[in-house]
Design a protein around this motif. Structure first.
Motif, mmCIF file in Angstrom:
data_model
loop_
_atom_site.group_PDB
_atom_site.id
_atom_site.type_symbol
_atom_site.label_atom_id
_atom_site.label_comp_id
_atom_site.label_asym_id
_atom_site.label_seq_id
_atom_site.Cartn_x
_atom_site.Cartn_y
_atom_site.Cartn_z
ATOM 1 N N LYS A 209 0.722 -1.073 0.145
ATOM 2 C CA LYS A 209 -0.046 -0.074 0.034
ATOM 3 C C LYS A 209 0.755 1.186 -0.078
ATOM 4 O O LYS A 209 1.972 1.022 0.552
ATOM 5 C CB LYS A 209 -0.863 0.041 1.266
ATOM 6 C CG LYS A 209 -1.883 -1.135 1.301
ATOM 7 C CD LYS A 209 -3.025 -1.097 2.548
ATOM 8 C CE LYS A 209 -3.826 -2.443 2.422
ATOM 9 N NZ LYS A 209 -4.754 -2.111 3.706
ATOM 10 N N GLY A 210 0.309 2.386 -0.446
ATOM 11 C CA GLY A 210 1.246 3.736 -0.459
ATOM 12 C C GLY A 210 1.771 3.724 -1.895
ATOM 13 O O GLY A 210 1.543 2.919 -2.898
ATOM 14 N N PRO A 211 2.516 4.599 -2.230
ATOM 15 C CA PRO A 211 3.499 4.930 -3.372
ATOM 16 C C PRO A 211 4.348 3.669 -3.575
ATOM 17 O O PRO A 211 5.054 3.254 -2.646
ATOM 18 C CB PRO A 211 4.094 6.245 -3.158
ATOM 19 C CG PRO A 211 4.093 6.324 -1.306
ATOM 20 C CD PRO A 211 2.878 5.731 -0.914
ATOM 21 N N LEU A 212 4.385 3.232 -4.825
ATOM 22 C CA LEU A 212 5.154 2.270 -5.231
ATOM 23 C C LEU A 212 6.529 2.577 -5.153
ATOM 24 O O LEU A 212 7.158 3.621 -5.459
ATOM 25 C CB LEU A 212 4.904 2.156 -6.541
ATOM 26 C CG LEU A 212 5.542 0.604 -7.408
ATOM 27 C CD1 LEU A 212 5.010 -0.474 -6.654
ATOM 28 C CD2 LEU A 212 5.325 0.503 -8.689
ATOM 29 N N ASN A 213 7.388 1.601 -4.486
ATOM 30 C CA ASN A 213 8.961 1.841 -4.602
ATOM 31 C C ASN A 213 9.464 1.384 -5.656
ATOM 32 O O ASN A 213 9.928 0.191 -5.955
ATOM 33 C CB ASN A 213 9.428 0.961 -3.360
ATOM 34 C CG ASN A 213 10.804 1.439 -2.707
ATOM 35 O OD1 ASN A 213 11.564 1.763 -3.711
ATOM 36 N ND2 ASN A 213 11.246 0.966 -1.503
ATOM 37 N N ARG A 214 9.598 2.364 -6.645
ATOM 38 C CA ARG A 214 10.424 1.831 -8.062
ATOM 39 C C ARG A 214 11.751 1.422 -7.961
ATOM 40 O O ARG A 214 12.127 0.782 -8.591
ATOM 41 C CB ARG A 214 10.140 3.140 -8.864
ATOM 42 C CG ARG A 214 8.605 3.612 -9.169
ATOM 43 C CD ARG A 214 8.721 4.406 -10.589
ATOM 44 N NE ARG A 214 9.205 3.481 -11.487
ATOM 45 C CZ ARG A 214 8.363 2.819 -12.442
ATOM 46 N NH1 ARG A 214 7.014 2.462 -11.666
ATOM 47 N NH2 ARG A 214 8.935 2.264 -13.460
ATOM 48 N N ASP A 215 12.482 2.005 -6.816
ATOM 49 C CA ASP A 215 13.674 1.511 -6.852
ATOM 50 C C ASP A 215 14.012 -0.124 -6.473
ATOM 51 O O ASP A 215 14.830 -0.770 -6.925
ATOM 52 C CB ASP A 215 14.627 2.167 -5.898
ATOM 53 C CG ASP A 215 14.859 3.705 -6.278
ATOM 54 O OD1 ASP A 215 14.661 4.107 -7.565
ATOM 55 O OD2 ASP A 215 15.032 4.811 -5.499
#
Length: 468
Positions: A209-215
């Motif tokens: 949940k929340g913003p996607l951790n792209r790194d």
């Protein structure tokens, strides 16, 4: 072509089930007994091997093969379920002409299905439409047409699962090669476990949940792509060593099997590399519109089609066209290799209607997707009296007044029957998802589904005609 010698049990079964048949079965039975339809199936079965007509044991009669395949799609059964149902049901035994004889097994029926190709099914369908026309079931005064999507038998495509499919299939093929050729040449290293762990990690990150951790996501994808690249390189070395004779077998049959496995590697490796290319473009470059995008390594021709449905915005499969006349008879069908524009299908559909029924329809009714001023003018030039296609974007007062006339509204009410027909063939005849493989399998699946639906509707219409 037919069973020449009936057994004592056949007569007992026919007498016992005479009052248990459904209304449409009696007339459908006469349609399937048509000489040209049975001859088309007989010719297709005779071409399986060069000397099928003159050598080997006698095969199942063509009429039995046809009726079993049609019954499979009428009831939307698998081959195993079809074998079980016909063995246990006297009505089905009588309808399929198996009678008191031995029921063929599921694998045999599967080979029959491959022998009856798309061209033969098209020939059978055209002959059934001709029979319906000759018996007054179809007059050809009205025509309606619509398109829908038949999904291929694939899972929902994501880049990670497609890479996982490739890594699962390639080591499995290489393991078969090692079992035949032994531990010579390149050694097999199975990386399936590490790939499975990467897939779990990617799925876990994507579900957070929340913003996607792209790194973190890019890091896991980089590891997955690195492992997949190693598997692809190993598969290429296996293929090269088979062609050079490093991996070989002294047994002739085993060597033929090795060549088949090499061809499987050569077919799968380019598909996995395409998946790797589109994954790098999406994850690292943000490009979601990669040219020549692939949605399945097992059904590479699958397309993503958007038909504007709220519940299913994306469908993965092939677009088909269903074209009807009176009594819900499908006069023509088509499976498209690439999704066309609906407005390009109207004039060819009218031409197909004229070729099969010998007349131009008086009324043509479709939805707004088929409308264009050129289509309307061309249809009227061909002899169509009433072109019932709504133009939703028109601001002309005359056009809006035309679309409110009684004949136009009645034509659109009749047109909505296309939606019902599509729903029925999907639920009853299995056109929601194709269970056969490849483009030819899709054409066979759609052809048998349309033939089965037509057979029921022709039987019902002829039953109503015969009723007092």
């Amino acid at each position: 072509m037919r069973r020449a010698q009936l057994s004592f049990g056949d007569g007992l079964i026919a007498e016992e089930v005479s009052d248990l048949r459904e209304d449409w079965m009696e007339h459908a039975d006469r349609v399937l007994a048509d000489e040209e339809i049975v001859a088309a199936v007989y010719d297709a079965l005779a071409k399986r091997h060069p000397k099928s007509r003159s050598r080997g044991r006698f095969g199942a009669p063509a009429e039995v093969v046809l009726r079993l395949l049609v019954l499979k799609h009428i009831r939307n059964l698998s081959y195993a379920a079809l074998e079980r149902e016909v063995r246990a049901n006297l009505v089905y035994r009588d309808f399929t002409r198996v009678g008191g004889g031995k029921m063929p097994d599921a694998k045999t029926m599967g080979r029959w299905g491959l022998a009856i190709g798309p061209q033969v099914l098209r020939q059978i369908h055209d002959q059934m439409v001709k029979i319906a026309h000759d018996n007054g079931v179809v007059a050809g005064r009205r025509m309606r047409v619509d398109t829908t999507v038949v999904e291929t038998n694939i899972h929902h495509p994501t880049d990670s699962t497609l890479l996982g499919d490739g890594v699962r299939v390639l080591p499995r093929t290489m393991k078969k090669i090692t079992d035949i050729a032994g531990a010579v040449g390149t050694k097999l290293r199975d990386r399936s476990r590490s790939v499975k762990l990467r897939l779990f990690e990617i799925a876990r990150i994507a579900r957070t949940k929340g913003p996607l951790n792209r790194d973190r996501l890019q890091q896991r994808y980089r590891r997955l792509l690195n492992t997949t690249s190693r598997v692809v390189g190993q598969a290429k070395r296996f293929s090269k060593e088979i062609s050079q004779g490093v991996k070989r077998s002294t047994d002739v049959l085993q060597q033929i099997a090795l060549e088949g496995l090499r061809k499987e590697l050569d077919r799968m490796v380019p598909l996995v590399r395409r998946v790797m290319r589109q994954t790098r473009a999406r994850i690292f470059d943000g490009d979601t519109h990669v040219e020549d995008k692939i949605l399945s390594v097992f059904e590479p021709s699958t397309e993503v089609i958007r038909k504007g449905k709220a519940g299913k915005p994306n469908e993965f499969g092939k677009m088909i066209k269903l074209q009807e006349a009176e009594n819900q008879i499908i006069v023509d069908y088509e499976v498209y290799t690439r999704r066309p524009n609906n407005s390009d299908l109207l004039i060819p559909s009218i031409a197909a209607h004229q070729a099969k029924l010998g007349r131009v329809p008086r009324l043509v009714a479709t939805d707004a997707g088929f409308y264009s001023a050129r289509n309307e003018a061309a249809a009227k030039a061909m002899g169509v009296k009433r072109v019932c296609i709504p133009n939703r974007s028109s601001k002309s007062i005359e056009r809006k007044r035309e679309q409110k006339k009684r004949w136009f509204r009645n034509g659109q009410k009749w047109r909505t029957g296309c939606e019902g027909r599509i729903s029925v063939v999907k639920r009853r005849n299995g056109l929601d998802r194709c269970r056969y493989k490849g483009d030819e399998g899709m054409q066979r699946w759609v052809g048998l589904g349309v033939i089965s639906d037509n057979l029921i509707n022709i039987g019902r219409a002829m039953s109503k005609q015969a009723a007092p």
